[in-house]
Enzyme design. Structure first.
Site, PDB file in Angstrom:
ATOM      1  CB  THR A  89      -0.925  -0.005   1.230  1.00  0.00           C
ATOM      2  OG1 THR A  89      -1.802  -1.131   1.139  1.00  0.00           O
ATOM      3  CG2 THR A  89      -1.750   1.266   1.318  1.00  0.00           C
ATOM      4  CB  VAL A  91       3.497   6.723   1.639  1.00  0.00           C
ATOM      5  CG1 VAL A  91       3.592   8.192   2.026  1.00  0.00           C
ATOM      6  CG2 VAL A  91       3.538   5.852   2.880  1.00  0.00           C
ATOM      7  CB  ILE A 125       4.548   1.138   4.098  1.00  0.00           C
ATOM      8  CG1 ILE A 125       3.606   0.699   5.228  1.00  0.00           C
ATOM      9  CG2 ILE A 125       4.353   2.617   3.759  1.00  0.00           C
ATOM     10  CD1 ILE A 125       2.127   0.892   4.950  1.00  0.00           C
ATOM     11  CE  LYS A 126       4.388   0.269  -4.779  1.00  0.00           C
ATOM     12  NZ  LYS A 126       3.587   0.029  -6.020  1.00  0.00           N
ATOM     13  CB  ILE A 127       8.454   4.742   0.887  1.00  0.00           C
ATOM     14  CG1 ILE A 127       7.543   4.475   2.098  1.00  0.00           C
ATOM     15  CG2 ILE A 127       9.155   6.086   1.027  1.00  0.00           C
ATOM     16  CD1 ILE A 127       8.300   4.300   3.408  1.00  0.00           C
TER      17      ILE A 127
END
Length: 318
Positions: A89, A91, A125-127
């Site tokens: 998912t 950011v 968490i995709k950054i």
């Protein structure tokens, strides 16, 4: 066995889509999403109820930003009911140059997942792989919030992510190819630059070999594919995230699939270490026109789709 079944012998297959109904037939281990994919999915009538419910349940007490977060989590939870592994998912790309805001948003998203009974181990968490994003990942990983570093186009980015202890990186194969094709124009030779000589494939192989040579635990997940030839040229990569269209082509393909990347081969290679501190990172990125341009463009595109999604949510809420 078809090509997809053969590929699974060497590599973990991940579905790159927000369309969770479509992914069921391919039985991926994990799934990845981004604002562009979510925006595309909510255009379909079957996903409209998720959007409407997020607006109905959360707009009054948490505003537009809260509805957006809840929508991402709603899609993630639906996906986790299908895949046995993890969902990624993202950011908001507009936070790509703000370490503190990225950390805060990631903690919030993980908290929302945990409120729904989802263990943090099942979420990545995709950054964006900016210097600021990488520093955020370093903080989050220490809190057992696992990070998928996206918009990655260079070895410099990859090494900085690994040194920060990121769980996983997503080098963008197809977008690298796009840049080189555009630069070459009419002089582009698809045969000479195909298969293992594809510039995007070469980039992922270089990163994979570096990681395995120096014993980094960070997983390598090739992403952003333009065709099955790129995918099959990376058989053996830790993970590959693949669109439903290309999964379908692989499932229908009958060619023999050979192992292309291996730990043993990487460890036997002659690879020199590179520096991963901030001056070295910024200089190496600056010297790589492709990586600099594609990182900036990727952030702009993801941010634009986040704005489109916000507009859609805002119209429903008004």
């Amino acid at each position: 066995m078809n090509e997809l079944e053969q590929l699974r012998q060497f590599t973990t297959v991940v579905a790159d889509t927000g369309d969770f109904q479509l992914m069921k037939q391919y039985k991926p281990q994990d799934a990845t999403t981004n604002p562009s994919l979510i925006f595309k999915a909510v255009q379909k009538p079957e996903y409209r109820p998720l959007l409407e419910q997020a607006v109905r349940d959360h707009h009054g007490n948490s505003g537009l930003d809260g509805v957006m977060d809840q929508l991402l989590i709603a899609f993630g939870c639906e996906i986790l009911a299908i895949v046995p592994g993890r969902v990624s998912t993202e950011v908001d790309a507009r936070l790509s140059f703000d370490t503190e805001a990225t950390v805060a948003k990631a903690r919030h998203l993980i908290g929302l997942y945990e409120q729904r009974g989802v263990a943090r181990e099942r979420v990545l968490i995709k950054i964006a792989s900016t210097w600021e994003g990488i520093r955020a990942a370093e903080v989050l990983q220490r809190e057992n919030i696992r990070c998928n570093m996206t918009l990655l186009f260079s070895l410099a980015q990859a090494v900085a992510c690994a040194e920060a202890g990121a769980q996983l990186i997503s080098p963008f194969v197809g977008r690298i190819l796009d840049w080189y094709k555009k630069q070459a124009g009419e002089k582009w030779d698809p045969v000479a630059n195909g298969g293992e000589n594809d510039p995007g494939v070469r980039s992922v192989r270089q990163i994979y070999d570096y990681y395995k040579k120096f014993g980094y635990a960070t997983e390598v997940m090739g992403a952003s594919f333009r065709g099955t030839d790129q995918i099959l040229s990376l058989a053996g990569c830790d993970l590959l995230t693949i669109s439903p269209e290309l999964l379908e082509q692989l499932a229908g393909g009958q060619s023999a699939v050979a192992l292309k990347l291996s730990v043993e081969q990487a460890q036997a290679g002659n690879v020199a270490r590179i520096a991963a501190d901030e001056p070295a990172f910024r200089w190496q990125l600056n010297e790589d026109a492709m990586a600099t341009e594609k990182l900036s463009e990727g952030i702009r595109l993801f941010a634009a789709d986040a704005v489109k999604l916000e507009k859609l949510v805002g119209e429903l809420a008004s």
